[in-house]
Design a protein around this motif. Structure first.
Motif, PDB file in Angstrom:
ATOM      1  N   GLN A 621      94.103  48.218  13.787  1.00 27.06           N
ATOM      2  CA  GLN A 621      95.376  47.506  13.794  1.00 27.06           C
ATOM      3  C   GLN A 621      95.787  47.135  12.365  1.00 27.06           C
ATOM      4  O   GLN A 621      96.957  47.304  11.971  1.00 27.06           O
ATOM      5  N   ARG A 622      94.844  46.669  11.583  1.00 30.31           N
ATOM      6  CA  ARG A 622      95.154  46.269  10.208  1.00 30.31           C
ATOM      7  C   ARG A 622      95.538  47.489   9.351  1.00 30.31           C
ATOM      8  O   ARG A 622      96.411  47.403   8.485  1.00 30.31           O
ATOM      9  N   LYS A 625      99.085  48.252  10.198  1.00 28.10           N
ATOM     10  CA  LYS A 625      99.991  47.276   9.607  1.00 28.10           C
ATOM     11  C   LYS A 625     100.189  47.552   8.112  1.00 28.10           C
ATOM     12  O   LYS A 625     101.310  47.491   7.598  1.00 28.10           O
ATOM     13  N   GLN A 628     102.480  50.248   7.612  1.00 26.49           N
ATOM     14  CA  GLN A 628     103.750  50.017   8.311  1.00 26.49           C
ATOM     15  C   GLN A 628     103.929  50.976   9.483  1.00 26.49           C
ATOM     16  O   GLN A 628     105.030  51.420   9.800  1.00 26.49           O
ATOM     17  N   ARG A 630     103.949  51.624  13.353  1.00 26.85           N
ATOM     18  CA  ARG A 630     104.250  50.808  14.517  1.00 26.85           C
ATOM     19  C   ARG A 630     103.464  51.287  15.734  1.00 26.85           C
ATOM     20  O   ARG A 630     103.376  52.480  16.001  1.00 26.85           O
TER      21      ARG A 630
END
Length: 636
Positions: A621-622, A625, A628, A630
């Protein structure tokens, strides 16, 4: 004590008018659930015959309750709202961050030191924004709500799955996330998909070893952990009226384990007795004036198949005590079949620990029936074979059962009394030897028993039962012991049989307490300062989200597709992670690490589509992120 009596009076004063309008619009009689929902429509919500399971509806709950773990993020969000005070009566309850290890006083003192930063934050925020604050040791949120805030016909939300416990006093009480709580405290509408309705008709009367806990254990066996999803369960019938108010709370509490939105009962004499016993005679008097509106219309219970989407009928006179588990609260086994089931499944039958109490079963009635069994240990020359612990649900309960000699009786059989907090029920149990991950069996009167839930050991086989059955099994030390017919060998070598449990619904000498643990907020909190250290790893102030850019999110890629059970335990488990609930970045390391990946049937192991490599859910997930990228999470 009675809180917010004027709010309750205002609701009751407007109730008949609102229900008359709703019945005229729908052209039919209403269930209790519908009466509560239609009388709590938000002022901006147009009245119509909402489609069950499809229509999204805006409601205006009467109050909000938050436990100390989830309250942190909810209040950090509320601080961004720009309001000087909460829009509806709200409370914070410090019950989740106390680790059960040695005994109540020592454990509570340690928690006060370890969690001082968080407790000070919650106390100051509550003081500033007009929120009632229940200090560490005051008790478990749901017991406190039942004793002080729940009222027939009301609607509340709470930042805990077992907020549904308040259904025992005739509420529609629903567990929500912190963002929902923040919205309602900020004066916004609360949205809910209009639920389907399950009606459960209870006939007969509980007797002998059978208790209210066995009702919901049986229901869980029928509906499974997902059978109540999207539904509100409404109990009715002569059997329902024969159950105590706190017994009704037990049944509603564990309704969360069938996936139900909530559960509820119609107002009756047992609720009136409980209101008066807990210093709320004024609320009982108000409820009696509108009694006909605090239960379903007569036509509904006369012909329930016309008004409910599903009907279940249970004869309490024939109901047998159950044990549910291991590893899931819907694997229901009648006590008479446990010996056979244990042998067939290879379950370890030596019971290491019996645990009673928690928000599910810590009423005076529960403890008094359990203590009637504990007294028989000395009377019948027995020795308790398993460790035994008690977790009182509130200081009101603890003080009263100590006054009445119950704790002394438990201590004589070697019982350990933990603090008035959640403790082992949510994994806040520093159990000696759990790190060895040895195969073992425990029995408890809590609500959930998923793997690692109580002690972090994946090899702990946890079975859920009533306080009475748990106490009997702890005395016997044997999972296959059936107290309805089996005997025990006492210290003299004699065969003795336990007498069925007995106890009082409410204390004969009334409830008593010296310090309930409540702290009222300042009348004017404008001068109260809330401090959060920028270097804290427990608390983190939030930055406002950027404004919506005006375009929908499309082309999202999958982070994880969860397989099978995916409860709040799997999404963000409790235990040691609770201390990071006020720190968004740190608690993100607990996201979905207990969920099973649909594609490889492993936990906390997903593919990073950017690199093709497998990693943990939070690390993946990191990475997304940072780039960027999604993504979203789903469930299979």
């Amino acid at each position: 004590m009675a809180f917010d009596v004027e709010m309750i009076k205002a609701h009751y004063d407007s109730l008949e008018g609102k229900l008359n309008v709703a019945k005229a619009r729908l052209g039919r009689a209403l269930t209790l659930t519908e009466k509560i929902l239609y009388s709590h429509l938000h002022s901006d919500q147009a009245l119509q015959d909402f489609e069950r399971g499809n229509s999204y509806v805006d409601f205006a709950p009467d109050r909000v309750a938050m436990q100390d773990a989830t309250a942190q993020m909810a209040l950090l969000q509320f601080m961004q709202a720009g309001r000087p005070k909460v829009a509806v009566p709200s409370t914070v309850h410090c019950d989740h961050l106390i680790t059960a290890k040695i005994e109540s006083h020592i454990d509570l003192d340690k928690a006060n030191i370890e969690n001082k930063e968080v407790y000070d934050f919650l106390a100051s925020v509550s003081n500033k924004y007009g929120i009632g604050f229940w200090k560490p040791g005051a008790g478990i949120i749901h017991q406190i709500v039942l004793e002080n805030y729940a009222f027939p016909g009301g609607m509340m939300i709470g930042t805990d799955s077992h907020t549904v416990n308040a259904g025992g006093l005739g509420m529609v009480a629903i567990g929500v996330g912190g963002a929902d709580a923040c919205d309602v405290m900020a004066g916004l509408a609360w949205e809910l998909k209009f639920p389907k309705l399950i009606g459960i008709k209870l006939t007969g009367k509980l007797n002998g070893w059978t208790s209210p806990k066995d009702v919901i254990l049986r229901v869980a066996g029928i509906l499974t952990v997902k059978g109540g999803t999207g539904c509100i369960v409404e109990y009715f019938g002569e059997g329902a009226e024969s159950i105590s108010c706190t017994g009704k709370g037990t049944i509603c509490n564990m309704g969360a384990e069938i996936g139900a939105t909530t559960s509820t009962f119609g107002y009756d004499d047992s609720m009136e007795r409980y209101l008066r016993a807990t210093d709320r005679a004024d609320v009982a008097d108000l409820a009696n004036k509108v009694k006909q509106h605090l239960t379903a219309d007569p036509e509904v219970y006369a012909n329930p198949e016309k008004y409910f989407d599903q009907i279940i009928e249970i004869n309490l006179s024939e109901l047998e005590p159950h044990l549910n588990g291991p590893f899931t609260p819907d694997l229901a086994t009648p006590i008479s079949k446990m010996k056979e089931a244990a042998a067939a499944n290879g379950w370890p039958t030596k019971i290491e620990v019996g645990l009673i109490g928690s928000c599910t079963n810590s009423s005076y009635e529960d403890i008094s029936r359990a203590v009637s069994l504990a007294k028989q240990v000395a009377d019948k020359d027995l020795t308790t074979k398993a460790e035994f612990t008690i977790t009182p649900g509130s200081e009101l309960i603890r003080y009263t059962i100590e006054r009445d000699g119950f704790l002394e009786t438990f201590e004589k059989i070697g019982a350990k009394v933990f603090a008035n907090a959640c403790g082992p029920c949510i994994g806040m149990w520093a159990r000696v030897g759990a790190d060895k991950q040895e195969k073992n069996t425990i029995v408890h009167s809590f609500n959930r028993n998923f793997a690692k839930r109580a002690d972090g050991n994946p090899n702990t086989y946890a079975f859920v039962g009533s306080p009475e059955i748990v106490t009997a099994l702890a005395i016997a030390g044997d999972l296959t012991f059936n107290p309805l017919k089996d005997t025990l060998t006492n210290d003299k070598g004699e065969q003795v049989k336990l007498d069925p449990p007995s106890g009082d619904e409410l204390p004969r000498n009334g409830f008593d307490v010296e310090d309930a643990g409540f702290q009222a907020p300042a009348a004017d909190g404008s001068g109260v300062v809330v401090n959060v250290s920028p270097t804290s790893d427990r608390l983190q102030l939030l930055d406002p989200f950027a404004a919506w850019e005006g375009t929908d999110l499309k082309g999202l890629r999958l982070l994880i597709k969860a397989k099978g059970k995916c409860t709040t335990d799997h999404i963000s488990m409790a235990g040691p992670w609770l201390k990071y609930r006020g720190h968004l970045d740190n608690i993100s390391n607990n996201l979905l690490i207990g969920a099973v990946n649909y594609f490889n049937e492993k936990t906390d192991n997903v593919v990073n589509v950017l690199t093709g490599e497998y990693g943990t859910v939070p690390n993946t997930q990191r990475a997304y992120k940072k780039s960027q990228y999604r993504y979203y999470s789903g469930r299979g």
